[in-house]
Design an enzyme around this catalytic site. Structure first.
Site, mmCIF file in Angstrom:
data_model
loop_
_atom_site.group_PDB
_atom_site.id
_atom_site.type_symbol
_atom_site.label_atom_id
_atom_site.label_comp_id
_atom_site.label_asym_id
_atom_site.label_seq_id
_atom_site.Cartn_x
_atom_site.Cartn_y
_atom_site.Cartn_z
ATOM 1 N N HIS A 124 4.383 17.449 0.618
ATOM 2 C CA HIS A 124 5.039 18.289 -0.381
ATOM 3 C C HIS A 124 5.808 19.453 0.263
ATOM 4 O O HIS A 124 6.850 19.860 -0.257
ATOM 5 C CB HIS A 124 4.012 18.765 -1.407
ATOM 6 C CG HIS A 124 3.468 17.614 -2.216
ATOM 7 N ND1 HIS A 124 2.208 17.603 -2.758
ATOM 8 C CD2 HIS A 124 4.027 16.411 -2.545
ATOM 9 C CE1 HIS A 124 2.018 16.448 -3.402
ATOM 10 N NE2 HIS A 124 3.101 15.720 -3.285
ATOM 11 N N GLU A 141 6.181 4.701 -12.167
ATOM 12 C CA GLU A 141 4.718 4.676 -11.999
ATOM 13 C C GLU A 141 4.190 3.478 -12.791
ATOM 14 O O GLU A 141 4.599 3.271 -13.935
ATOM 15 C CB GLU A 141 4.114 6.002 -12.513
ATOM 16 C CG GLU A 141 2.616 6.033 -12.626
ATOM 17 C CD GLU A 141 1.859 5.741 -11.317
ATOM 18 O OE1 GLU A 141 2.177 6.322 -10.274
ATOM 19 O OE2 GLU A 141 0.936 4.904 -11.369
ATOM 20 N N ASP A 155 6.304 6.737 -1.740
ATOM 21 C CA ASP A 155 4.975 7.284 -1.418
ATOM 22 C C ASP A 155 3.880 6.379 -2.017
ATOM 23 O O ASP A 155 3.179 6.779 -2.937
ATOM 24 C CB ASP A 155 4.899 8.715 -1.988
ATOM 25 C CG ASP A 155 3.556 9.367 -1.731
ATOM 26 O OD1 ASP A 155 2.871 8.991 -0.763
ATOM 27 O OD2 ASP A 155 3.193 10.277 -2.515
ATOM 28 N N GLY A 190 8.067 0.499 -8.661
ATOM 29 C CA GLY A 190 9.103 1.305 -8.011
ATOM 30 C C GLY A 190 9.828 0.551 -6.910
ATOM 31 O O GLY A 190 11.020 0.759 -6.685
ATOM 32 N N SER A 238 4.445 15.268 -6.544
ATOM 33 C CA SER A 238 5.864 15.223 -6.146
ATOM 34 C C SER A 238 6.824 15.312 -7.342
ATOM 35 O O SER A 238 7.853 15.998 -7.246
ATOM 36 C CB SER A 238 6.163 13.991 -5.294
ATOM 37 O OG SER A 238 5.729 12.806 -5.927
ATOM 38 N N HIS A 291 6.926 5.989 -6.496
ATOM 39 C CA HIS A 291 5.477 5.960 -6.750
ATOM 40 C C HIS A 291 5.069 7.378 -7.177
ATOM 41 O O HIS A 291 4.614 8.170 -6.353
ATOM 42 C CB HIS A 291 4.716 5.555 -5.492
ATOM 43 C CG HIS A 291 4.979 4.152 -5.045
ATOM 44 N ND1 HIS A 291 6.186 3.766 -4.490
ATOM 45 C CD2 HIS A 291 4.200 3.043 -5.080
ATOM 46 C CE1 HIS A 291 6.127 2.474 -4.203
ATOM 47 N NE2 HIS A 291 4.932 2.006 -4.551
HETATM 48 C C1 LIG Z 1 0.174 8.240 -3.413
HETATM 49 S S1 LIG Z 1 0.286 8.152 -5.155
HETATM 50 C C2 LIG Z 1 1.732 9.063 -5.515
HETATM 51 C C3 LIG Z 1 1.627 10.527 -5.355
HETATM 52 C C4 LIG Z 1 2.878 11.278 -5.698
HETATM 53 N N1 LIG Z 1 4.054 10.714 -5.041
HETATM 54 C C5 LIG Z 1 2.745 12.719 -5.304
HETATM 55 O O1 LIG Z 1 3.130 13.084 -4.187
HETATM 56 O O2 LIG Z 1 2.284 13.513 -6.120
HETATM 57 C C6 LIG Z 1 0.826 6.510 -5.435
HETATM 58 C C7 LIG Z 1 1.050 6.167 -6.894
HETATM 59 O O3 LIG Z 1 1.772 4.934 -6.948
HETATM 60 C C8 LIG Z 1 1.332 4.200 -8.057
HETATM 61 N N2 LIG Z 1 1.753 2.817 -7.787
HETATM 62 C C9 LIG Z 1 1.132 1.853 -7.076
HETATM 63 N N3 LIG Z 1 1.922 0.774 -6.929
HETATM 64 C C10 LIG Z 1 3.083 1.078 -7.544
HETATM 65 C C11 LIG Z 1 4.323 0.397 -7.697
HETATM 66 N N4 LIG Z 1 4.509 -0.823 -7.184
HETATM 67 N N5 LIG Z 1 5.320 1.010 -8.376
HETATM 68 C C12 LIG Z 1 5.147 2.240 -8.902
HETATM 69 N N6 LIG Z 1 4.004 2.940 -8.783
HETATM 70 C C13 LIG Z 1 2.988 2.367 -8.109
HETATM 71 C C14 LIG Z 1 -0.148 4.463 -8.116
HETATM 72 O O4 LIG Z 1 -0.655 4.232 -9.414
HETATM 73 C C15 LIG Z 1 -0.212 5.932 -7.705
HETATM 74 O O5 LIG Z 1 -0.195 6.763 -8.838
#
Ligand SMILES: C[S@@+](CC[C@H](N)C(=O)[O-])C[C@H]1O[C@@H](n2cnc3c(N)ncnc32)[C@H](O)[C@@H]1O
Length: 283
Positions: free
Chosen positions: A18, A120, A166, A146, A102, A41
């Site tokens: 971040h 998401e 991410d 994503g 994020s 993500h």
């Molecule tokens: C590491 S977290 C994201 C944290 C966020 N980027 C942050 O920095 O606050 C990963 C997220 O991706 C989601 N996720 C997993 N596979 C995904 C996909 N193929 N497309 C979109 N989201 C996905 C999960 O549910 C999770 O909430």
């Protein structure tokens, strides 16, 4: 999928990711023309550190909390700290309980004409995101994969912007191949976009193929920033993390170097802590 980011919210990897995200958005704001932020993500957008999940792991204690209790704040960390404060402006006692993910960091950093696209997949996280940005016309929230959606979103009409990739890395090593596929497709359509890819580090030597991938694909101006909070001598734990930045802004390496030194000083767990900022590819 078992992954819920609430368990990891505010941990050292979030602080690293971040703080860099804020610097990337700041660099985009150097030009007056609008930009588009794409978060493949997105997560829930915001986390309450008093909730059961973060309290259960306590990961934020070795992350954001270290920064909050530090004797002094390095100037490089001021923008991140100020954003945390602003995200908690509603707390009458000045407590910093809400940790911005994020999407919220981007939304708080963006200007009126800028735009964000958030993806998401999970129901709970998607519902939280939707609610958080329900009244913000700059932000589009999509319950979509994503990786699959990315190529369709680029190039954005603004022709400038940042993509954050991410993922939860539940697929471990195989995740790098999935990232490569999505990134290659997006880069082909939008070679001028800035792409930031977060990745975990267990053993750094296992990442050589990932580092080389950018050169083999002809992807230019790629910077890698890494932070190990402890010796990377065990493949069983998260020893550090990195961010690869494609089309890194001008002199971004010079901007990241002092930031990473300060992050390492605050987040280090043993004498094996290290940081590096290195170009994987240039022009
Ligand atoms: C590491 S977290 C994201 C944290 C966020 N980027 C942050 O920095 O606050 C990963 C997220 O991706 C989601 N996720 C997993 N596979 C995904 C996909 N193929 N497309 C979109 N989201 C996905 C999960 O549910 C999770 O909430």
């Amino acid at each position: 999928m078992n992954y819920h980011h609430a368990f990891n919210a505010g941990n050292f990897a979030d602080v690293f990711k971040h703080a860099i995200l804020i610097a990337l958005i700041d660099a985009l704001k150097a030009k007056a023309t609008p930009f588009c932020y794409i978060d493949t993500h997105a997560g829930a957008g915001r986390y309450d550190l008093r909730d059961e999940a973060p309290q259960k792991t306590g990961e934020f204690a070795d992350g954001v909390q270290r920064l909050l209790i530090a004797d002094s704040l390095a100037p490089t960390l001021r923008p991140y700290f100020d954003l945390l404060r602003a995200a908690n402006a509603g707390d009458a006692n000045g407590h910093l309980n809400l940790y911005p993910g994020s999407p919220l960091i981007a939304a708080m950093s963006m200007r009126e004409g800028d735009r964000a696209i958030l993806c998401e997949t999970q129901d709970e996280e998607f519902a939280a995101l939707k609610a958080l940005f329900a009244r913000d016309p700059r932000i589009g929230v999509h319950q979509r994969d994503g990786y699959a959606a990315l190529a369709g979103f680029v190039p954005p009409r603004e022709k400038r912007g940042l993509v954050l990739i991410d993922p939860p890395f539940e697929a471990q090593e195989a995740e790098f191949r999935t990232i490569g596929k999505a990134l290659a497709a997006a880069y082909e359509r939008w070679p001028g976009g800035v792409y930031a890819i977060w990745y975990p580090i267990k053993l750094r030597r296992t990442l050589q193929r990932f580092y080389r991938w950018f050169a083999t694909k002809g992807i230019k101006k790629t910077l890698a920033a890494e932070l190990l909070v402890q010796n990377d001598d065990s493949p069983l734990r998260l020893n550090g993390c990195g961010m690869v930045i494609v089309n890194a802004p001008w002199q971004f390496d010079l901007r990241l170097q002092p930031l990473l030194s300060d992050l390492m000083r605050i987040l280090a767990r043993d004498a094996g802590a290290q940081q590096r900022v290195e170009w994987l590819t240039t022009e």
